[in-house]
Scaffold this motif. Sequence first.
Motif, PDB file in Angstrom:
ATOM      1  N   GLY A   1       0.963  -1.531   0.058  1.00  0.00           N
ATOM      2  CA  GLY A   1      -0.113   0.459  -0.333  1.00  0.00           C
ATOM      3  C   GLY A   1       1.084   1.461  -0.153  1.00  0.00           C
ATOM      4  N   VAL A   2       0.455   2.174  -0.030  1.00  0.00           N
ATOM      5  CA  VAL A   2       0.517   3.266   0.337  1.00  0.00           C
ATOM      6  C   VAL A   2       1.014   4.725   1.865  1.00  0.00           C
ATOM      7  CG1 VAL A   2       0.512   6.083  -0.795  1.00  0.00           C
ATOM      8  CG2 VAL A   2      -0.089   3.912  -2.380  1.00  0.00           C
ATOM      9  N   LEU A   3       2.292   4.531   2.202  1.00  0.00           N
ATOM     10  CA  LEU A   3       1.961   5.079   3.512  1.00  0.00           C
ATOM     11  C   LEU A   3       2.189   6.735   3.212  1.00  0.00           C
ATOM     12  CD1 LEU A   3       3.728   3.585   6.039  1.00  0.00           C
ATOM     13  CD2 LEU A   3       5.829   4.000   5.458  1.00  0.00           C
ATOM     14  N   VAL A   4       1.694   7.287   4.662  1.00  0.00           N
ATOM     15  CA  VAL A   4       1.294   8.167   4.503  1.00  0.00           C
ATOM     16  C   VAL A   4       1.390   8.897   6.038  1.00  0.00           C
ATOM     17  CG1 VAL A   4       0.065   8.485   2.277  1.00  0.00           C
ATOM     18  CG2 VAL A   4      -0.820   8.585   4.549  1.00  0.00           C
ATOM     19  N   PRO A   5       1.925  10.249   6.066  1.00  0.00           N
ATOM     20  CA  PRO A   5       1.975  10.427   7.454  1.00  0.00           C
ATOM     21  C   PRO A   5       0.527  10.577   8.560  1.00  0.00           C
ATOM     22  CG  PRO A   5       2.846  13.005   6.359  1.00  0.00           C
ATOM     23  CD  PRO A   5       1.946  11.192   5.337  1.00  0.00           C
ATOM     24  N   GLY A   6       0.390  10.143   9.231  1.00  0.00           N
ATOM     25  CA  GLY A   6      -1.132   9.708   9.621  1.00  0.00           C
ATOM     26  C   GLY A   6      -1.929  10.621  10.298  1.00  0.00           C
ATOM     27  N   LEU A   7      -3.335  10.506  10.117  1.00  0.00           N
ATOM     28  CA  LEU A   7      -4.730  10.376   9.408  1.00  0.00           C
ATOM     29  C   LEU A   7      -5.430  11.962  11.100  1.00  0.00           C
ATOM     30  CD1 LEU A   7      -6.492   8.392   7.089  1.00  0.00           C
ATOM     31  CD2 LEU A   7      -4.356  10.168   6.913  1.00  0.00           C
ATOM     32  N   VAL A   8      -5.486  12.846  10.444  1.00  0.00           N
ATOM     33  CA  VAL A   8      -5.222  13.785  11.494  1.00  0.00           C
ATOM     34  C   VAL A   8      -7.211  14.625  11.467  1.00  0.00           C
ATOM     35  CG1 VAL A   8      -5.012  15.947  13.098  1.00  0.00           C
ATOM     36  CG2 VAL A   8      -3.371  14.005  12.507  1.00  0.00           C
ATOM     37  N   ASP A   9      -7.896  14.319  12.697  1.00  0.00           N
ATOM     38  CA  ASP A   9      -9.301  15.581  12.156  1.00  0.00           C
ATOM     39  C   ASP A   9      -8.649  16.729  13.452  1.00  0.00           C
ATOM     40  OD1 ASP A   9     -12.074  16.326  12.465  1.00  0.00           O
ATOM     41  OD2 ASP A   9     -13.003  13.819  12.378  1.00  0.00           O
ATOM     42  N   HIS A  10      -9.068  17.315  12.664  1.00  0.00           N
ATOM     43  CA  HIS A  10      -8.676  18.693  13.912  1.00  0.00           C
ATOM     44  C   HIS A  10      -9.967  18.967  14.585  1.00  0.00           C
ATOM     45  CE1 HIS A  10      -5.537  18.278  10.489  1.00  0.00           C
ATOM     46  NE2 HIS A  10      -4.842  19.221  11.248  1.00  0.00           N
ATOM     47  N   HIS A  11     -11.538  18.964  14.745  1.00  0.00           N
ATOM     48  CA  HIS A  11     -12.526  19.194  14.811  1.00  0.00           C
ATOM     49  C   HIS A  11     -12.681  17.939  15.600  1.00  0.00           C
ATOM     50  CE1 HIS A  11     -15.979  22.652  15.744  1.00  0.00           C
ATOM     51  NE2 HIS A  11     -15.743  21.441  16.002  1.00  0.00           N
ATOM     52  N   VAL A  12     -13.164  17.838  17.134  1.00  0.00           N
ATOM     53  CA  VAL A  12     -14.060  16.776  17.152  1.00  0.00           C
ATOM     54  C   VAL A  12     -13.825  16.953  18.780  1.00  0.00           C
ATOM     55  CG1 VAL A  12     -12.986  14.125  18.495  1.00  0.00           C
ATOM     56  CG2 VAL A  12     -11.996  14.508  16.815  1.00  0.00           C
ATOM     57  N   HIS A  13     -15.017  16.689  19.138  1.00  0.00           N
ATOM     58  CA  HIS A  13     -15.383  16.283  20.327  1.00  0.00           C
ATOM     59  C   HIS A  13     -15.692  14.809  21.384  1.00  0.00           C
ATOM     60  CE1 HIS A  13     -16.950  20.331  20.225  1.00  0.00           C
ATOM     61  NE2 HIS A  13     -17.323  19.798  19.063  1.00  0.00           N
ATOM     62  N   VAL A  14     -14.312  14.834  22.653  1.00  0.00           N
ATOM     63  CA  VAL A  14     -13.500  13.773  22.620  1.00  0.00           C
ATOM     64  C   VAL A  14     -14.633  13.467  23.653  1.00  0.00           C
ATOM     65  CG1 VAL A  14     -11.798  13.988  21.648  1.00  0.00           C
ATOM     66  CG2 VAL A  14     -12.249  14.468  24.390  1.00  0.00           C
ATOM     67  N   ASP A  15     -15.262  13.724  24.319  1.00  0.00           N
ATOM     68  CA  ASP A  15     -16.769  13.081  25.404  1.00  0.00           C
ATOM     69  C   ASP A  15     -17.818  12.509  24.819  1.00  0.00           C
ATOM     70  OD1 ASP A  15     -16.663  16.014  24.595  1.00  0.00           O
ATOM     71  OD2 ASP A  15     -18.476  16.246  26.449  1.00  0.00           O
ATOM     72  N   GLN A  16     -17.630  13.100  23.425  1.00  0.00           N
ATOM     73  CA  GLN A  16     -19.123  12.338  22.848  1.00  0.00           C
ATOM     74  C   GLN A  16     -18.470  11.361  22.027  1.00  0.00           C
ATOM     75  OE1 GLN A  16     -21.985  14.020  23.208  1.00  0.00           O
ATOM     76  NE2 GLN A  16     -20.566  15.990  24.587  1.00  0.00           N
ATOM     77  N   ILE A  17     -17.769  10.499  21.897  1.00  0.00           N
ATOM     78  CA  ILE A  17     -17.416   9.346  21.187  1.00  0.00           C
ATOM     79  C   ILE A  17     -16.322   8.252  21.590  1.00  0.00           C
ATOM     80  CG2 ILE A  17     -17.320  11.022  18.979  1.00  0.00           C
ATOM     81  CD1 ILE A  17     -13.886  10.763  19.350  1.00  0.00           C
ATOM     82  N   ASP A  18     -16.139   7.153  21.083  1.00  0.00           N
ATOM     83  CA  ASP A  18     -15.195   6.396  21.447  1.00  0.00           C
ATOM     84  C   ASP A  18     -13.715   6.723  21.166  1.00  0.00           C
ATOM     85  OD1 ASP A  18     -13.183   4.369  22.414  1.00  0.00           O
ATOM     86  OD2 ASP A  18     -14.973   2.681  21.264  1.00  0.00           O
ATOM     87  N   PRO A  19     -12.968   7.167  22.035  1.00  0.00           N
ATOM     88  CA  PRO A  19     -11.750   7.623  20.849  1.00  0.00           C
ATOM     89  C   PRO A  19     -11.037   6.649  20.611  1.00  0.00           C
ATOM     90  CG  PRO A  19     -11.200   8.567  23.330  1.00  0.00           C
ATOM     91  CD  PRO A  19     -12.718   7.326  22.733  1.00  0.00           C
ATOM     92  N   ALA A  20     -10.701   5.438  21.154  1.00  0.00           N
ATOM     93  CA  ALA A  20      -9.673   3.979  20.695  1.00  0.00           C
ATOM     94  C   ALA A  20     -11.164   3.573  19.575  1.00  0.00           C
ATOM     95  CB  ALA A  20     -10.536   2.977  21.987  1.00  0.00           C
ATOM     96  N   ALA A  21     -11.816   2.886  19.540  1.00  0.00           N
ATOM     97  CA  ALA A  21     -12.554   2.824  17.890  1.00  0.00           C
ATOM     98  C   ALA A  21     -12.478   3.968  16.912  1.00  0.00           C
ATOM     99  CB  ALA A  21     -14.178   2.699  18.240  1.00  0.00           C
ATOM    100  N   LEU A  22     -12.069   4.989  17.568  1.00  0.00           N
ATOM    101  CA  LEU A  22     -11.807   5.939  15.638  1.00  0.00           C
ATOM    102  C   LEU A  22     -10.235   5.696  15.866  1.00  0.00           C
ATOM    103  CD1 LEU A  22     -12.781   8.763  14.849  1.00  0.00           C
ATOM    104  CD2 LEU A  22     -11.518  10.120  16.056  1.00  0.00           C
ATOM    105  N   LEU A  23      -9.688   5.206  16.774  1.00  0.00           N
ATOM    106  CA  LEU A  23      -8.531   5.036  16.112  1.00  0.00           C
ATOM    107  C   LEU A  23      -8.201   3.447  15.485  1.00  0.00           C
ATOM    108  CD1 LEU A  23      -5.292   5.687  16.665  1.00  0.00           C
ATOM    109  CD2 LEU A  23      -4.997   3.515  18.010  1.00  0.00           C
TER     110      LEU A  23
END
Length: 338
Positions: free
Chosen positions: A50-72
């Motif tokens: 595959g194609v290697l790229v720098p890690g992907l970043v979401d610049h606008h998240v509210h972490v108290d409303q989601i499961d961060p481990a599931a996002l990773l």
Amino acid sequence: MTPLVIEADAGWFGGRTLRRRVRVTAYADGRPWRLGGPVPRSGLRLRVDGVLVPGLVDHHVHVDQIDPAALLAGGVSGVRDLGSPPDAGLALALRSRHDPVLPGVVAAGPFLTAPSGYPSDRAWAAEGSFRTVEDPADAIRAVTALVAEGAGLVKVALNADAGPVLDDPTLLAVVKTARSAGLPVVAHAQGARQAHRALGAGVDELAHTPWTERLPDRIVRAFAVLTRWTSTLDIHGWGVRTQESATALDNLRRFHRAGGRVRYGTDLGNGPLPLGVNPRELSALAEAGLSAPHIVAAIAVSTTDLAVLPGDPLADPLMTSRVAAVVRAGRYRERTRV
Ligand SMILES: [Zn+2]
């Protein structure tokens, strides 16, 4: 800890073309990855398809409303938390430095807002997710406290439709105090007038592409020189065309054309958004006129983590929503389908 040396037939690390035969060394201790260079003697070696790229970043998240481990697990290795109670965002930012099952978190902690101001009237605004600021002296105290609590940026709310907003001296005190601590200020600016105030006060970034009104060209050009915009285009209808999405697209198209720097961000935690990279947000960026290299540059920005994509994102930026694996904190893990 032993570094991880990853080799791939292709990679993207900026620019308009892929690099052939890339080798990147990733570290577990938070050091930035290194492209090329000598192979470390003690490194574990891994060859990926595959194609290697720098890690992907979401610049606008509210972490108290989601499961961060599931996002990773869904392929996003870094988030910016733009407003949450201190025991959520700021605490997670500290933990994420050492915990490889969490994405890297840079947190604003609570929003700063005027007494009775937005978002204090909103049902979703959890207790502690905003802090009211009375005057310039209070602004200095509030920002100094956030810095001490480990904030990586400061978020201010400027929404005059929903209540009182910080006055100019207080807003300036927020920006000045944050800047002297080296933290960027991100504004939720609602309406052209508040966007204009944010620009005048010297904020570094808007948390959303302006969506309520068409901004005049000269204001858009000033924004392009002085600020970055986080996209959040898909929240205005979640795939259904609305007046707000059309206005935001028009503003972003002109901002990008004027050379403004766009960052991929979804407002994840707010409404029905996928727990991963949102393909609709990517498509909206393309509709706003961003070419594939610009779209990839808006999302693949981590200096510590990496992502493996199943194909060339410069041929199809939607590849960034189909992450095959991530390298986070020096560890390789395949994506879990969510
Ligand atoms: Zn938000």
